[in-house]
Design a protein around this motif. Structure first.
Motif, PDB file in Angstrom:
ATOM      1  N   ASP A   1       7.941  12.424  -7.340  1.00 49.93           N
ATOM      2  CA  ASP A   1       7.059  12.163  -6.195  1.00 49.93           C
ATOM      3  C   ASP A   1       7.108  13.299  -5.177  1.00 49.93           C
ATOM      4  O   ASP A   1       6.071  13.758  -4.701  1.00 49.93           O
ATOM      5  CB  ASP A   1       7.446  10.826  -5.547  1.00 49.93           C
ATOM      6  CG  ASP A   1       6.408  10.355  -4.542  1.00 49.93           C
ATOM      7  OD1 ASP A   1       5.224  10.723  -4.694  1.00 49.93           O
ATOM      8  OD2 ASP A   1       6.781   9.614  -3.617  1.00 49.93           O
TER       9      ASP A   1
ATOM     10  N   ASP B   1       7.797  13.082   1.275  1.00 44.58           N
ATOM     11  CA  ASP B   1       8.690  12.124   0.607  1.00 44.58           C
ATOM     12  C   ASP B   1      10.135  12.234   1.128  1.00 44.58           C
ATOM     13  O   ASP B   1      11.071  11.901   0.414  1.00 44.58           O
ATOM     14  CB  ASP B   1       8.651  12.349  -0.924  1.00 44.58           C
ATOM     15  CG  ASP B   1       9.135  11.142  -1.721  1.00 44.58           C
ATOM     16  OD1 ASP B   1       8.781  10.016  -1.352  1.00 44.58           O
ATOM     17  OD2 ASP B   1       9.884  11.343  -2.703  1.00 44.58           O
TER      18      ASP B   1
ATOM     19  N   HIS C   1       6.518   7.625   2.456  1.00 44.49           N
ATOM     20  CA  HIS C   1       6.240   6.200   2.242  1.00 44.49           C
ATOM     21  C   HIS C   1       7.501   5.343   2.331  1.00 44.49           C
ATOM     22  O   HIS C   1       7.453   4.165   1.977  1.00 44.49           O
ATOM     23  CB  HIS C   1       5.544   5.995   0.888  1.00 44.49           C
ATOM     24  CG  HIS C   1       6.421   6.270  -0.295  1.00 44.49           C
ATOM     25  ND1 HIS C   1       6.476   5.432  -1.383  1.00 44.49           N
ATOM     26  CD2 HIS C   1       7.274   7.273  -0.559  1.00 44.49           C
ATOM     27  CE1 HIS C   1       7.323   5.931  -2.276  1.00 44.49           C
ATOM     28  NE2 HIS C   1       7.814   7.051  -1.805  1.00 44.49           N
ATOM     29  N   HIS C   2       8.623   5.910   2.764  1.00 48.76           N
ATOM     30  CA  HIS C   2       9.848   5.109   2.895  1.00 48.76           C
ATOM     31  C   HIS C   2       9.831   4.319   4.217  1.00 48.76           C
ATOM     32  O   HIS C   2       9.682   4.909   5.284  1.00 48.76           O
ATOM     33  CB  HIS C   2      11.084   6.006   2.876  1.00 48.76           C
ATOM     34  CG  HIS C   2      11.297   6.685   1.557  1.00 48.76           C
ATOM     35  ND1 HIS C   2      10.792   7.933   1.278  1.00 48.76           N
ATOM     36  CD2 HIS C   2      11.949   6.273   0.444  1.00 48.76           C
ATOM     37  CE1 HIS C   2      11.142   8.265   0.042  1.00 48.76           C
ATOM     38  NE2 HIS C   2      11.832   7.274  -0.498  1.00 48.76           N
TER      39      HIS C   2
ATOM     40  N   THR D   1       4.466   8.813  -2.354  1.00 48.47           N
ATOM     41  CA  THR D   1       3.920   9.710  -1.330  1.00 48.47           C
ATOM     42  C   THR D   1       2.659  10.395  -1.848  1.00 48.47           C
ATOM     43  O   THR D   1       1.741  10.678  -1.083  1.00 48.47           O
ATOM     44  CB  THR D   1       4.981  10.734  -0.893  1.00 48.47           C
ATOM     45  OG1 THR D   1       6.097  10.011  -0.348  1.00 48.47           O
ATOM     46  CG2 THR D   1       4.452  11.673   0.180  1.00 48.47           C
TER      47      THR D   1
ATOM     48  N   ASP E   1       7.319   7.389  -9.487  1.00 50.94           N
ATOM     49  CA  ASP E   1       7.831   6.496  -8.432  1.00 50.94           C
ATOM     50  C   ASP E   1       7.573   5.017  -8.720  1.00 50.94           C
ATOM     51  O   ASP E   1       8.158   4.155  -8.075  1.00 50.94           O
ATOM     52  CB  ASP E   1       7.238   6.872  -7.064  1.00 50.94           C
ATOM     53  CG  ASP E   1       8.283   7.552  -6.174  1.00 50.94           C
ATOM     54  OD1 ASP E   1       9.177   8.206  -6.728  1.00 50.94           O
ATOM     55  OD2 ASP E   1       8.194   7.434  -4.933  1.00 50.94           O
TER      56      ASP E   1
HETATM   57 MN   LIG Z   1       8.674   8.687  -3.236  1.00 49.79          MN
END
Ligand SMILES: [Mn+2]
Length: 324
Positions: free
Chosen positions: A31, A84, A109-110, A129, A159
């Motif tokens: 990712d 990411d 995207h975390h 991401t 991912d």
């Molecule tokens: Mn990721």
């Protein structure tokens, strides 16, 4: 800053800049690599100077997606983007030292993201991401060619564990479908990402499986990867990606823990779970994070101490009945 920018704003901010450095996280996965190079190719198409930086070498299996020849230009950065990367510590020691306070834009995207950049575009509902990068590139008004589409598709499949994890949404499939329409060779990518393994990696998997321990009525599996095992099988550190998911392949296992020996008495733990159990909370207790079903943290101490600490957090499994 937590003010919410739209994807349109983000693309426009990029269009006003030049001389980009794109930073990935250390121990790079599909990712972060796919995001970095999709954006790299797109910004190049816009005539910008771009370079991608990573603390660690890119694993061989990703070479297909990376155009290193175009990544050698020398220039000073005017705009630094991380992709990411949930926390500056994940940049790795050298990159963190250099850029910790200098990241202009963080795309991630975390849910555990630390909002460390000047502009943070965080979308926890995105499975990867690269999903976000796809939207940004569309707003850059760049024609998405095969190399961009393949980077995005690769980030998504890796991912999501090939569209199997709970993070997959209808939008994930829509973007993947779009990538296929744009020329992404999905079967080639899946084979490279999931089927092909080096002989040393296969040997390592055998040793790891042989030494797996089961706890709490076989609902918890603990795997160990020592430096000795790597040496004995001739496996390089960067070939060990994704090995943590092996623990969850065992029937009945609800939480899998992989304990990997690092330098200086440090151990990296990777936790994997089914969709009802949140391992992100557990890792957060030890200063780590990630996603609800896939998280990690670092611990120091003896292997026995570490095992006991993590087993204590998983005690609830003893009397836990999975509905799934
Ligand atoms: Mn990721």
């Amino acid at each position: 800053m937590k003010t919410r920018k739209s994807i349109f704003d983000i693309a426009n901010m990029l269009l006003r800049r030049n001389n980009f450095y794109i930073l990935t996280h250390k121990s790079p996965d599909g990712d972060t690599i796919g995001s970095a190079f999709a954006l790299f190719y797109a910004l190049k198409k816009k005539g910008r100077k771009v370079r991608v930086f990573c603390e660690d070498p890119f694993p061989e299996k990703y070479e297909f997606f990376i155009n290193l020849l175009n990544n050698e230009e020398n220039f000073e950065p005017h705009y630094i983007i991380s992709v990411d990367v949930a926390d500056t510590i994940l940049l790795g020691e050298n990159l963190e030292k250099k850029y910790e306070r200098k990241v202009d834009m963080c795309i991630d995207h975390h849910a555990s993201n630390k909002y460390f950049a000047k502009v943070n575009y965080i979308e926890p509902s995105a499975a990867a991401t690269t999903e976000i990068i796809y939207d940004i590139i569309k707003n850059l008004k760049v024609r998405i060619d095969r190399s961009i589409a393949e980077c995005i598709y690769m980030g998504i499949t890796t991912d999501t564990g090939s569209f199997r994890h709970t993070n997959v949404t209808a939008k994930t499939h829509r973007i993947a479908a779009k990538c296929i329409e744009l020329g992404a060779r999905h079967n080639l990518i899946s084979r490279k990402m999931f089927d092909i393994k080096s002989t040393s990696r296969i040997k390592l998997e055998c040793v790891v499986m042989e030494n797996i321990e089961l706890y709490y009525k076989d609902k918890c599996a603990i795997a160990f990867i020592s430096k000795d095992m790597l040496e004995q099988t001739g496996t390089r550190e960067e070939e060990t990606g994704g090995i943590a998911s092996m623990t969850r392949q065992i029937e009945g296992v609800l939480v899998g823990v992989t304990i990997r020996e690092r330098e200086n008495g440090e151990y990296k733990l990777s936790l994997r779970s089914g969709h009802e159990i949140d391992v992100q909370n557990i890792c957060a207790k030890f200063g780590g994070g990630g996603h609800p079903n896939a998280s990690g943290c670092t611990m120091t101490g003896s292997i026995k101490e570490i095992k006991n600490k993590i087993l204590k957090e998983l005690e609830f499994l003893e009397n836990y009945d999975s509905r799934f």
